[in-house]
Design a protein around this motif. Structure first.
Motif, PDB file in Angstrom:
ATOM      1  N   LEU A   1      49.006  31.630  71.456  1.00 51.70           N
ATOM      2  CA  LEU A   1      50.428  31.748  71.127  1.00 51.70           C
ATOM      3  C   LEU A   1      50.727  30.825  69.959  1.00 51.70           C
ATOM      4  O   LEU A   1      50.461  29.618  70.030  1.00 51.70           O
ATOM      5  N   TYR A   2      51.251  31.403  68.879  1.00 51.01           N
ATOM      6  CA  TYR A   2      51.653  30.618  67.707  1.00 51.01           C
ATOM      7  C   TYR A   2      53.178  30.599  67.655  1.00 51.01           C
ATOM      8  O   TYR A   2      53.806  31.649  67.517  1.00 51.01           O
ATOM      9  N   ASP A   3      53.759  29.416  67.785  1.00 54.18           N
ATOM     10  CA  ASP A   3      55.217  29.286  67.754  1.00 54.18           C
ATOM     11  C   ASP A   3      55.616  28.772  66.370  1.00 54.18           C
ATOM     12  O   ASP A   3      55.501  27.575  66.078  1.00 54.18           O
TER      13      ASP A   3
ATOM     14  N   LYS B   1      57.790  25.736  65.765  1.00 54.58           N
ATOM     15  CA  LYS B   1      57.278  24.371  65.997  1.00 54.58           C
ATOM     16  C   LYS B   1      56.263  23.956  64.940  1.00 54.58           C
ATOM     17  O   LYS B   1      55.727  22.852  64.979  1.00 54.58           O
ATOM     18  N   CYS B   2      55.943  24.871  64.022  1.00 53.61           N
ATOM     19  CA  CYS B   2      54.887  24.620  63.025  1.00 53.61           C
ATOM     20  C   CYS B   2      55.443  23.824  61.845  1.00 53.61           C
ATOM     21  O   CYS B   2      56.537  24.116  61.359  1.00 53.61           O
ATOM     22  N   THR B   3      54.655  22.860  61.369  1.00 57.15           N
ATOM     23  CA  THR B   3      55.059  22.074  60.193  1.00 57.15           C
ATOM     24  C   THR B   3      54.216  22.437  58.966  1.00 57.15           C
ATOM     25  O   THR B   3      54.329  21.786  57.933  1.00 57.15           O
ATOM     26  N   ALA B   4      53.364  23.434  59.111  1.00 59.73           N
ATOM     27  CA  ALA B   4      52.466  23.863  58.018  1.00 59.73           C
ATOM     28  C   ALA B   4      51.560  22.728  57.539  1.00 59.73           C
ATOM     29  O   ALA B   4      51.239  22.643  56.357  1.00 59.73           O
ATOM     30  N   CYS B   5      51.137  21.894  58.475  1.00 60.28           N
ATOM     31  CA  CYS B   5      50.215  20.811  58.096  1.00 60.28           C
ATOM     32  C   CYS B   5      48.844  21.369  57.718  1.00 60.28           C
ATOM     33  O   CYS B   5      48.073  20.720  57.043  1.00 60.28           O
ATOM     34  N   ARG B   6      48.529  22.555  58.177  1.00 63.79           N
ATOM     35  CA  ARG B   6      47.277  23.284  57.924  1.00 63.79           C
ATOM     36  C   ARG B   6      46.062  22.646  58.597  1.00 63.79           C
ATOM     37  O   ARG B   6      44.928  22.906  58.203  1.00 63.79           O
ATOM     38  N   GLY B   7      46.327  21.846  59.612  1.00 62.06           N
ATOM     39  CA  GLY B   7      45.220  21.303  60.396  1.00 62.06           C
ATOM     40  C   GLY B   7      44.400  22.420  61.016  1.00 62.06           C
ATOM     41  O   GLY B   7      43.165  22.352  61.078  1.00 62.06           O
ATOM     42  N   CYS B   8      45.084  23.491  61.459  1.00 60.23           N
ATOM     43  CA  CYS B   8      44.400  24.629  62.079  1.00 60.23           C
ATOM     44  C   CYS B   8      43.467  25.306  61.070  1.00 60.23           C
ATOM     45  O   CYS B   8      42.344  25.683  61.402  1.00 60.23           O
ATOM     46  N   GLN B   9      43.942  25.444  59.848  1.00 59.07           N
ATOM     47  CA  GLN B   9      43.158  26.092  58.783  1.00 59.07           C
ATOM     48  C   GLN B   9      41.871  25.292  58.515  1.00 59.07           C
ATOM     49  O   GLN B   9      40.789  25.874  58.378  1.00 59.07           O
TER      50      GLN B   9
ATOM     51  N   LYS C   1      44.622  31.330  57.461  1.00 61.97           N
ATOM     52  CA  LYS C   1      45.342  30.771  56.316  1.00 61.97           C
ATOM     53  C   LYS C   1      46.815  30.649  56.682  1.00 61.97           C
ATOM     54  O   LYS C   1      47.397  31.584  57.235  1.00 61.97           O
ATOM     55  N   MET C   2      47.402  29.493  56.375  1.00 57.96           N
ATOM     56  CA  MET C   2      48.836  29.328  56.613  1.00 57.96           C
ATOM     57  C   MET C   2      49.589  29.804  55.381  1.00 57.96           C
ATOM     58  O   MET C   2      49.243  29.445  54.259  1.00 57.96           O
ATOM     59  N   GLU C   3      50.608  30.623  55.620  1.00 61.66           N
ATOM     60  CA  GLU C   3      51.435  31.115  54.514  1.00 61.66           C
ATOM     61  C   GLU C   3      52.799  30.431  54.543  1.00 61.66           C
ATOM     62  O   GLU C   3      53.382  30.250  55.619  1.00 61.66           O
TER      63      GLU C   3
ATOM     64  N   THR D   1      43.359  21.455  67.482  1.00 63.14           N
ATOM     65  CA  THR D   1      43.742  20.476  66.456  1.00 63.14           C
ATOM     66  C   THR D   1      45.249  20.414  66.192  1.00 63.14           C
ATOM     67  O   THR D   1      45.717  19.431  65.598  1.00 63.14           O
ATOM     68  N   CYS D   2      45.989  21.412  66.614  1.00 59.16           N
ATOM     69  CA  CYS D   2      47.418  21.480  66.252  1.00 59.16           C
ATOM     70  C   CYS D   2      48.189  20.274  66.808  1.00 59.16           C
ATOM     71  O   CYS D   2      48.250  20.075  68.016  1.00 59.16           O
ATOM     72  N   PRO D   3      48.799  19.468  65.924  1.00 54.72           N
ATOM     73  CA  PRO D   3      49.443  18.245  66.399  1.00 54.72           C
ATOM     74  C   PRO D   3      50.864  18.444  66.923  1.00 54.72           C
ATOM     75  O   PRO D   3      51.439  17.519  67.505  1.00 54.72           O
ATOM     76  N   THR D   4      51.450  19.624  66.714  1.00 53.35           N
ATOM     77  CA  THR D   4      52.867  19.784  67.067  1.00 53.35           C
ATOM     78  C   THR D   4      53.095  20.648  68.307  1.00 53.35           C
ATOM     79  O   THR D   4      54.238  20.841  68.716  1.00 53.35           O
ATOM     80  N   GLY D   5      52.024  21.196  68.855  1.00 55.38           N
ATOM     81  CA  GLY D   5      52.188  22.097  70.004  1.00 55.38           C
ATOM     82  C   GLY D   5      52.600  23.499  69.578  1.00 55.38           C
ATOM     83  O   GLY D   5      53.041  24.301  70.405  1.00 55.38           O
ATOM     84  N   ALA D   6      52.442  23.814  68.276  1.00 54.14           N
ATOM     85  CA  ALA D   6      52.785  25.163  67.815  1.00 54.14           C
ATOM     86  C   ALA D   6      51.757  26.188  68.293  1.00 54.14           C
ATOM     87  O   ALA D   6      52.054  27.376  68.364  1.00 54.14           O
ATOM     88  N   LEU D   7      50.547  25.743  68.603  1.00 60.57           N
ATOM     89  CA  LEU D   7      49.499  26.653  69.080  1.00 60.57           C
ATOM     90  C   LEU D   7      49.142  26.339  70.527  1.00 60.57           C
ATOM     91  O   LEU D   7      48.954  25.169  70.881  1.00 60.57           O
TER      92      LEU D   7
HETATM   93  S1  SF4 Z   1      47.941  22.873  63.040  1.00 58.32           S
HETATM   94 FE1  SF4 Z   1      49.823  23.486  64.111  1.00 58.32          FE
HETATM   95  S2  SF4 Z   1      51.521  22.579  62.933  1.00 58.32           S
HETATM   96 FE2  SF4 Z   1      49.694  22.455  61.630  1.00 58.32          FE
HETATM   97  S3  SF4 Z   1      49.796  24.356  60.386  1.00 58.32           S
HETATM   98 FE3  SF4 Z   1      48.542  24.861  62.168  1.00 58.32          FE
HETATM   99  S4  SF4 Z   1      49.977  25.719  63.661  1.00 58.32           S
HETATM  100 FE4  SF4 Z   1      51.222  24.642  62.104  1.00 58.32          FE
END
Ligand code: SF4
Ligand code: SF4
Length: 268
Positions: free
Chosen positions: A7-9, A12-20, A53-55, A159-165
């Motif tokens: 689940l990607y919320d 809650k995402c900050t586009a930090c791109r840690g997931c990428q 990839k984060m857009e 890795t997602c630090p914000t709980g968006a994933l």
């Molecule tokens: S790691 Fe989490 S907060 Fe950072 S870009 Fe990916 S989904 Fe967004």
């Protein structure tokens, strides 16, 4: 086996791109040369080396500017067009529902790329051998790099630090996603939407969006091309029949030749 999902919320995402980065790191994908394109978004597109990839997208006007973030990767469709058209069985369903991939079986035909309603698979054609190979996210089920079989969550989620994933059972995540959508609606996001519940028969990557999918640049009402369905239901079976007929023909040839040889020996 109960199906699992991610689940990607987006709210809650900050586009930090840690997931990428985690996706690249875990799956041993190479870094790509990036250039200044006037955006924080890089690389410009998915590729055999970039499976997630984060857009980043600016919407609205000066007085009401919003920055929206979207995850771009395989949606792991329940009824996947790529699996339907893959002639070699390289793409297949993992027992937990994800669309997994055996690179060794890929012929590089590119049908999955042509038929995917989300434009996800990418072909790597720069191989010394001249052979192409498709690549895409496997939800961390790649042989030898399998996190899921070990009971871990996919690298992006971990890795997602914000709980968006979040990673978990699909039914549970659908409930979580719907609850979050209701929360957003109460907060004034009247077009909040849970994407992936129904689209193309359901996906194993679900999005909570605080606006309609089109505002996020996500395809509304994606459709599995009719040709993909025809491919699975008609062309593939016909292909098997043709292969069977060729096999029978060859067998008959051998039998006839053998009979002739035996007859020839008898005549001498
Ligand atoms: S790691 Fe989490 S907060 Fe950072 S870009 Fe990916 S989904 Fe967004
Ligand atoms: S998004 Fe495309 S590549 Fe991924 S499972 Fe669906 S059809 Fe296949």
């Amino acid at each position: 086996m109960a199906e699992k999902s991610i689940l990607y919320d987006a709210s809650k995402c900050t586009a930090c791109r840690g997931c990428q980065v985690a996706c690249k790191s875990w799956n041993e994908r190479e870094a790509e040369k990036t250039t200044e394109r006037g955006t924080l978004e890089n690389p410009p597109d998915l590729s055999p080396q970039t499976w997630l990839k984060m857009e980043l997208r600016e919407v609205g006007n000066n007085g009401n500017l919003r920055w929206l973030f979207t995850r771009r990767s395989c949606m792991h469709c329940k009824d996947a067009a790529c699996v339907k058209v893959c002639p070699t069985g390289a793409l297949y369903y993992h027992p937990l529902g994800f669309v997994s991939y055996d690179r060794g079986k890929c012929s590089g035909c590119g049908y999955c790329k042509e038929f995917c309603p989300f434009d996800v698979p990418r072909l790597d054609t720069n191989r010394g051998s001249g052979l192409g190979r498709m690549d895409k996210c496997t939800a961390c089920t790649t042989f030898g790099l399998d996190r899921i079989d070990e009971g871990y969550s996919p690298a992006c989620v971990k890795t997602c630090p914000t709980g968006a994933l979040t990673y978990g059972y699909r039914e549970t995540l659908l409930t979580t996603g719907q609850a979050r959508v209701q929360e957003l609606i109460v907060k004034g996001y009247k077009n909040a939407y849970l994407y992936g519940d129904k689209e193309v028969g359901g996906t194993h990557v679900l999005y909570v969006l605080d606006d309609s999918p089109s505002v996020y640049g996500i395809v509304e009402n994606p459709k599995v091309p009719g040709a993909a369905i025809a491919w699975q239901d008609v062309i593939k079976p016909l292909g098997y029949v043709a292969v069977g007929l060729v096999g029978i023909g060859l067998l008959l040839n051998v039998m006839v030749a053998r009979a002739k040889m035996l007859n020839g020996k008898g005549e001498k």
